[in-house]
Design an enzyme around this catalytic site. Structure first.
Site, mmCIF file in Angstrom:
data_model
loop_
_atom_site.group_PDB
_atom_site.id
_atom_site.type_symbol
_atom_site.label_atom_id
_atom_site.label_comp_id
_atom_site.label_asym_id
_atom_site.label_seq_id
_atom_site.Cartn_x
_atom_site.Cartn_y
_atom_site.Cartn_z
ATOM 1 N N LYS A 227 -2.269 -1.513 -3.682
ATOM 2 C CA LYS A 227 -3.107 -0.315 -3.607
ATOM 3 C C LYS A 227 -2.230 0.925 -3.688
ATOM 4 O O LYS A 227 -1.263 1.016 -2.927
ATOM 5 C CB LYS A 227 -3.899 -0.309 -2.295
ATOM 6 C CG LYS A 227 -4.859 0.862 -2.155
ATOM 7 C CD LYS A 227 -5.631 0.782 -0.845
ATOM 8 C CE LYS A 227 -6.613 1.946 -0.739
ATOM 9 N NZ LYS A 227 -7.342 1.932 0.553
ATOM 10 N N LYS B 35 0.857 -1.186 0.000
ATOM 11 C CA LYS B 35 0.000 0.000 0.000
ATOM 12 C C LYS B 35 0.896 1.239 0.000
ATOM 13 O O LYS B 35 1.698 1.451 0.909
ATOM 14 C CB LYS B 35 -0.912 0.019 1.220
ATOM 15 C CG LYS B 35 -1.846 1.228 1.265
ATOM 16 C CD LYS B 35 -2.735 1.185 2.491
ATOM 17 C CE LYS B 35 -3.653 2.388 2.536
ATOM 18 N NZ LYS B 35 -4.510 2.385 3.748
#
Length: 333
Positions: free
Chosen positions: A258, A202
């Site tokens: 992400k 992420k």
């Protein structure tokens, strides 16, 4: 694998296979289906639906409406829904105290959705940022986000979500060691079947803005520093390999990248390296950009959405978490 030599033109004309729709479908390498989608959804504590201004077409749903959405997901062939909370600012504090509240909006939504459509998997974000008045994903002391005390809070939250009936826990905090601690806690509490999808790679991205608007933390984050001490540097690729390797070793069942589209190279690397179920999150900023460009007539909305989702599959994603999921599932039939 060595690519065999091609006969020179004109014996080889690659356009032969593109000349008609049926031939294009016959040789298509990547297919997108409703079963590839996870519906990203925001639930709120009140009644009815509330439009999110920065995400046209997205609404915050009440618990009752979330249950109806679960039925819709089942009927559309969407296998799972990822839910995120919008919390009244007056109920937030520095510690995110209500994150583990068994009577909070997330456990109530999980129970309602599982009652309405038990065939649909429910994934819960394990993170403190929707519940903290500073908007950070962890416990803050002296301006520093504390790793281990944050994990303790996340375990409380995750166990509550599992107790409510969540099928997948998705820690999005990026604290070191949280997957192993959460897995051990789940095993110890007899939730051995509860899955973990780790936000393993992420990045500290500019593409999260509309999401923070959707969950009500955009203004709260202003003046509170940034998340670069725990989310990954967008310039790094090798670091993603280390992050994912650690999370897999600690017990993650699935991993996630992400944001999605700006990090297709990371997605492909992780799929090739680990051969694990790997997911991409088409985040709020990606959604909002497509919507804004389409509303201005700059791009074809339908083609852009399906092309972007197909790109994740082509890069190796086992599935895509997206706010476009219900629209795409309807389109794909």
């Amino acid at each position: 694998m060595t690519t065999p030599p091609l006969a020179p033109y004109p014996a080889t004309r690659l356009r032969r296979l593109r000349q008609a729709d049926w031939t294009r479908r016959l040789v298509r390498e990547t297919t997108l289906e409703p079963s590839d989608l996870i519906w990203s959804m925001v639930v709120h504590e009140g009644e009815g639906t509330i439009p999110v201004a920065s995400m046209p077409g997205v609404e915050r749903l009440s618990v009752k409406d979330a249950a109806k959405a679960a039925v819709r997901a089942r009927d559309l062939g969407i296998p799972a829904i990822a839910i995120f909370p919008h919390i009244d600012g007056a109920r937030k504090d520095a510690a995110g105290s209500i994150a583990a509240d068994p009577d909070g909006v997330i456990p109530r939504a999980v129970k309602a959705m599982k009652d309405a459509a038990p065939e649909v998997g429910i994934m819960c974000d394990v993170a403190l940022d929707p519940f903290t008045d500073h908007g950070h994903d962890g416990v803050v002391e002296g301006g520093k986000i504390l790793n281990d005390p944050t994990i303790e809070r996340l375990i409380e939250q995750g166990l509550m979500q599992a107790q409510a009936g969540a099928d997948i826990l998705a820690p999005s905090d990026m604290m070191d060691g949280r997957i192993g601690k959460l897995r051990a806690a789940l095993e110890g509490a007899n939730f051995q079947d509860t899955m973990i999808m780790s936000y393993a790679a992420k990045y500290a991205s500019a593409f999260y803005g509309p999401y923070r608007d959707a969950i009500g933390s955009a203004k709260l984050s202003a003046g509170q520093g940034d998340k670069k001490t725990y989310q990954m540097d967008p310039a790094n690729s090798e670091e993603a390999i280390r992050e994912v390797a650690l999370d897999i070793a600690e017990g993650a069942d699935m991993i996630m990248v992400k944001p999605g589209m700006p990090y297709l190279d990371i997605l492909r690397r992780l799929v090739d390296e680990f051969r694990m179920p790997t997911y991409a999150f088409q985040v709020s900023g990606e959604y909002a950009m497509i919507k804004a460009a389409a509303q201005n007539g700059w791009i074809d909305h339908d083609r852009a959405v399906l092309e972007s989702l197909t790109a994740f599959k082509r890069a190796g994603a086992a599935g895509i978490i997206s706010y476009f999921a219900p629209w795409a599932a309807e389109k794909l039939g």
